[in-house]
Design a protein around this motif. Sequence first.
Motif, mmCIF file in Angstrom:
data_model
loop_
_atom_site.group_PDB
_atom_site.id
_atom_site.type_symbol
_atom_site.label_atom_id
_atom_site.label_comp_id
_atom_site.label_asym_id
_atom_site.label_seq_id
_atom_site.Cartn_x
_atom_site.Cartn_y
_atom_site.Cartn_z
ATOM 1 N N CYS A 127 46.617 41.920 52.339
ATOM 2 C CA CYS A 127 45.542 41.756 51.102
ATOM 3 C C CYS A 127 45.767 43.146 50.374
ATOM 4 O O CYS A 127 45.881 44.201 50.980
ATOM 5 C CB CYS A 127 44.283 41.554 51.477
ATOM 6 S SG CYS A 127 44.023 39.849 52.014
ATOM 7 N N LEU A 141 38.666 36.986 52.635
ATOM 8 C CA LEU A 141 39.623 37.064 51.639
ATOM 9 C C LEU A 141 40.834 36.724 52.512
ATOM 10 O O LEU A 141 41.434 37.523 53.504
ATOM 11 C CB LEU A 141 39.594 38.485 51.082
ATOM 12 C CG LEU A 141 40.724 38.709 50.180
ATOM 13 C CD1 LEU A 141 40.454 37.810 48.819
ATOM 14 C CD2 LEU A 141 40.809 40.226 49.559
ATOM 15 N N ASN A 144 47.422 37.461 52.426
ATOM 16 C CA ASN A 144 48.354 37.441 51.235
ATOM 17 C C ASN A 144 47.500 37.506 49.967
ATOM 18 O O ASN A 144 48.322 37.179 48.670
ATOM 19 C CB ASN A 144 49.425 36.721 51.556
ATOM 20 C CG ASN A 144 50.266 36.861 52.606
ATOM 21 O OD1 ASN A 144 50.633 38.082 53.031
ATOM 22 N ND2 ASN A 144 50.184 35.788 53.197
ATOM 23 N N SER A 145 46.363 37.956 49.682
ATOM 24 C CA SER A 145 45.729 37.669 48.546
ATOM 25 C C SER A 145 45.554 39.064 47.838
ATOM 26 O O SER A 145 45.662 40.123 48.388
ATOM 27 C CB SER A 145 44.220 37.396 48.751
ATOM 28 O OG SER A 145 44.203 35.979 49.500
ATOM 29 N N LEU A 147 42.914 41.039 45.103
ATOM 30 C CA LEU A 147 41.637 40.807 44.541
ATOM 31 C C LEU A 147 41.352 42.173 43.430
ATOM 32 O O LEU A 147 41.496 43.185 43.990
ATOM 33 C CB LEU A 147 40.414 40.850 45.406
ATOM 34 C CG LEU A 147 38.968 40.722 44.718
ATOM 35 C CD1 LEU A 147 38.738 39.346 44.211
ATOM 36 C CD2 LEU A 147 37.905 40.841 46.170
ATOM 37 N N GLY A 159 40.975 33.132 47.853
ATOM 38 C CA GLY A 159 42.401 33.545 48.261
ATOM 39 C C GLY A 159 43.292 33.399 47.101
ATOM 40 O O GLY A 159 42.900 32.929 46.208
ATOM 41 N N GLY A 160 44.657 33.938 47.210
ATOM 42 C CA GLY A 160 45.460 33.504 46.266
ATOM 43 C C GLY A 160 45.787 34.812 45.415
ATOM 44 O O GLY A 160 45.205 35.965 45.745
ATOM 45 N N VAL A 161 46.583 34.642 44.332
ATOM 46 C CA VAL A 161 47.006 35.748 43.559
ATOM 47 C C VAL A 161 46.977 35.414 42.319
ATOM 48 O O VAL A 161 47.924 34.690 41.671
ATOM 49 C CB VAL A 161 48.495 36.193 43.865
ATOM 50 C CG1 VAL A 161 48.825 37.445 43.064
ATOM 51 C CG2 VAL A 161 48.800 36.598 45.300
ATOM 52 N N ALA A 163 42.912 36.184 43.553
ATOM 53 C CA ALA A 163 42.044 35.738 44.609
ATOM 54 C C ALA A 163 40.941 34.700 43.756
ATOM 55 O O ALA A 163 40.422 35.152 42.693
ATOM 56 C CB ALA A 163 41.113 36.520 45.404
#
Length: 172
Positions: A127, A141, A144-145, A147, A159-161, A163
């Motif tokens: 992260c 979190l 692979n996110s 923030l 989560g995510g890109v 987040a």
Amino acid sequence: MKHKLLLLYAWLIWLVTFFLPDIPFIMRFRGFLYGIAMKRCGENLQVSSSVIFKNLENCSFGRDVYLAPNVVINAISAVTLEDEVMIGFNSVLVSGNHSVFNNSYRFGASIKTPVFIGKGTWVGANCTLTAGASLLECNILAANSVLSKPVVGSSKVFGGVPAKLIKSLEPE
């Protein structure tokens, strides 16, 4: 001058303890040594051998914090980890960002904004938390996110890109 001495101090701790195994006793000893130079450091800070600290003087950690291997913390501004925070493998926390000057990020002024991680929060592996990132109490979190801003609420998974909220957790 103090900043340069603390960079040298952090490097020296890394150099002397890098080859010691990541077992709880040694990780706590390493955490104790790093904690001496921090703004605030609670008991039982566990630091893996390959963690890299920049600007220890801007770090403020609670008790029972765990930093997994290959974590990088660049505390250009304040980085606060409250009690019982876990930071997963290969995660990066950076409390500074770049700005544009003459159409280039290379010589733009640094933007310094604190990073905050609340009590009982788990930051998954790989992260990245950038300047202004904030997770409140008991959040996750996902791996692979990225923030880069404050998120609202407790007991949630982000989560995510970039987040985003994935789901809410039932409190135990």
